[in-house]
Design an enzyme around this catalytic site. Sequence first.
Site, mmCIF file in Angstrom:
data_model
loop_
_atom_site.group_PDB
_atom_site.id
_atom_site.type_symbol
_atom_site.label_atom_id
_atom_site.label_comp_id
_atom_site.label_asym_id
_atom_site.label_seq_id
_atom_site.Cartn_x
_atom_site.Cartn_y
_atom_site.Cartn_z
ATOM 1 N N SER A 260 0.846 -1.193 0.000
ATOM 2 C CA SER A 260 0.000 0.000 0.000
ATOM 3 C C SER A 260 0.878 1.238 0.000
ATOM 4 C CB SER A 260 -0.893 0.011 1.234
ATOM 5 O OG SER A 260 -0.101 0.301 2.372
ATOM 6 N N LYS A 261 0.237 2.367 -0.228
ATOM 7 C CA LYS A 261 0.975 3.620 -0.228
ATOM 8 C C LYS A 261 1.590 3.852 1.141
ATOM 9 C CE LYS A 261 0.291 8.510 -0.726
ATOM 10 N NZ LYS A 261 0.445 8.726 0.709
ATOM 11 N N ARG A 262 0.819 3.510 2.182
ATOM 12 C CA ARG A 262 1.323 3.733 3.538
ATOM 13 C C ARG A 262 2.572 2.904 3.830
ATOM 14 N NH1 ARG A 262 -2.986 2.695 7.686
ATOM 15 N NH2 ARG A 262 -2.304 0.661 7.058
ATOM 16 N N ASP A 265 5.480 4.478 2.133
ATOM 17 C CA ASP A 265 5.929 5.689 2.830
ATOM 18 C C ASP A 265 6.822 5.300 3.998
ATOM 19 O OD1 ASP A 265 4.513 7.259 1.152
ATOM 20 O OD2 ASP A 265 2.847 7.655 2.526
#
Length: 507
Positions: A260-262, A265
């Site tokens: 996921s993007k999270r 990050d």
Amino acid sequence: MSDQIRVRFAPSPTGGLHLGGVRTALFNYFFARQNNGKFILRVEDTDQTRFVEGAEQYIMDCLDWCGISPDESPQTGGKFGPYRQSERKDLYRQYAEQLVEQGHAYYAFDTPEELEQKREETPNFQYGHTHRNELRNSIFLPVNEVQALLDAGTPHVIRIKMPPDETIGFTDLIRGRVNFETNQVDDKVLLKADGMPTYHLAVVVDDYLMKITHAFRGEEWLPSAPVHLLLWEYLGWKEAMPQWAHLPLILKPDGHGKLSKRDADQLGFPVYAMNWTDPKSGDLTKGFRELGFLPEAFVNLLAMLGWNNGTDQELFSLEELVREFSLDRISKAGAQFDFEKAKWFNHEWIKQTPAKDLEPLVIHTLRSHQISAENNPQLKKIIDLVKDRCTLVSDFYEHSAYFFQKPTAETTDWPSIQPKWNAAKTDFFQSFVQKSAAINNWTAAEIEINFKNLAAEKGIKIGEVMLPFRVILVGGKFGPAVFEIAELLGIKEVSERIGAALLFLGR
Ligand code: GLU
């Protein structure tokens, strides 16, 4: 031609484009091009609550950057337009109504509050065959009451009526036979109260009307397939249903769960193709392009997430991928994303990309560091000299800045040469500057001969002056062959750098 292959990439314009989305687009593209078919971009923007301004243009830009521009799209147009679902709004209701008439769908008048209450009262509530008879819909309510509600303009949705106790299935191009139990699937909304179709209705209607023959999409859409299957059947279009290929998930580096993007990050690498700035919050999310990835590398590394050509070959151009792509070599298992491997692809692509093609990117990188390199006649040679050392396009700054800027006294790695500095070395470099003036042909080979001859003449070991020469020219103990550097810097610049260094070294 009715039997032409037509595939579609059907993103929702809700924000930045995740690399999984780009991979989906790529696989559709490879397949279309390999079969002389059409690659279509359809913007699925029926969910007004998730619509984000600018996201559609961003998606187009990402496809352009990857070199996979669509044949038909909202911007290029085409015979099957409009290609934005919001502009097709009026088209969908008739199909939803047809399903109601046939008894495959029904009106549901439940308010969000009523549904919320039902959810609270009923553990594991599902709007389906077990509970639909307890709710305010056209299955449960008497006909005249339904009509009265409709006449009064009562807000309502249209839901599919999932048949109970059936096993339905289809043959996926990657997974083979996939079956579903209809009892597990709820009565999905097909048409919303605002008159917009949901994804489920729109995707089927549009795939039909746009004559889509094959659809590559992410595995996360597999649970929606039973609803789509039934819609194709109920609408009487079963024969025209596209062949589906559900692509394996892209997993986190540790293999546990979808990337996921999270996660990205937290792990410190991008998941978006290009920089994305959220128009509301102004938050910037970094993308592969701005980090310094070449589109060729990005395409290549994504293609390898879940596909190979059966050999050890890992580097493929877009043309090769179109040629070599094959459905039977797509894996069913999720593909772990490895950022180090992603960088390896980029490094390999930088190495094999001609300097002339890298030039605009390098100019751009240098410009962001206030170095203007556009008119430098040596730029291509500089690029060729250092590109093997660059993993990201942005690395060209670190590896070539010294060609454009003199090393400063503050940043030069003096400690690596100062302790062993002596008068003999000063003398050597002074003489070298003087003798350089006589070098007719300022090439790496000539410079090297002169440098070595001088060292021999002065009785100085070559090893003792090579490192200082590098540090004086570059500012540090790095870089390609020092005589190559000297050649590209030119005699004047080399002399000046030696002069400045001798001043600093204090003799
Ligand atoms: N609109 C869906 C998405 O955002 C498309 C899924 C499909 O390809 O059917 O990914």
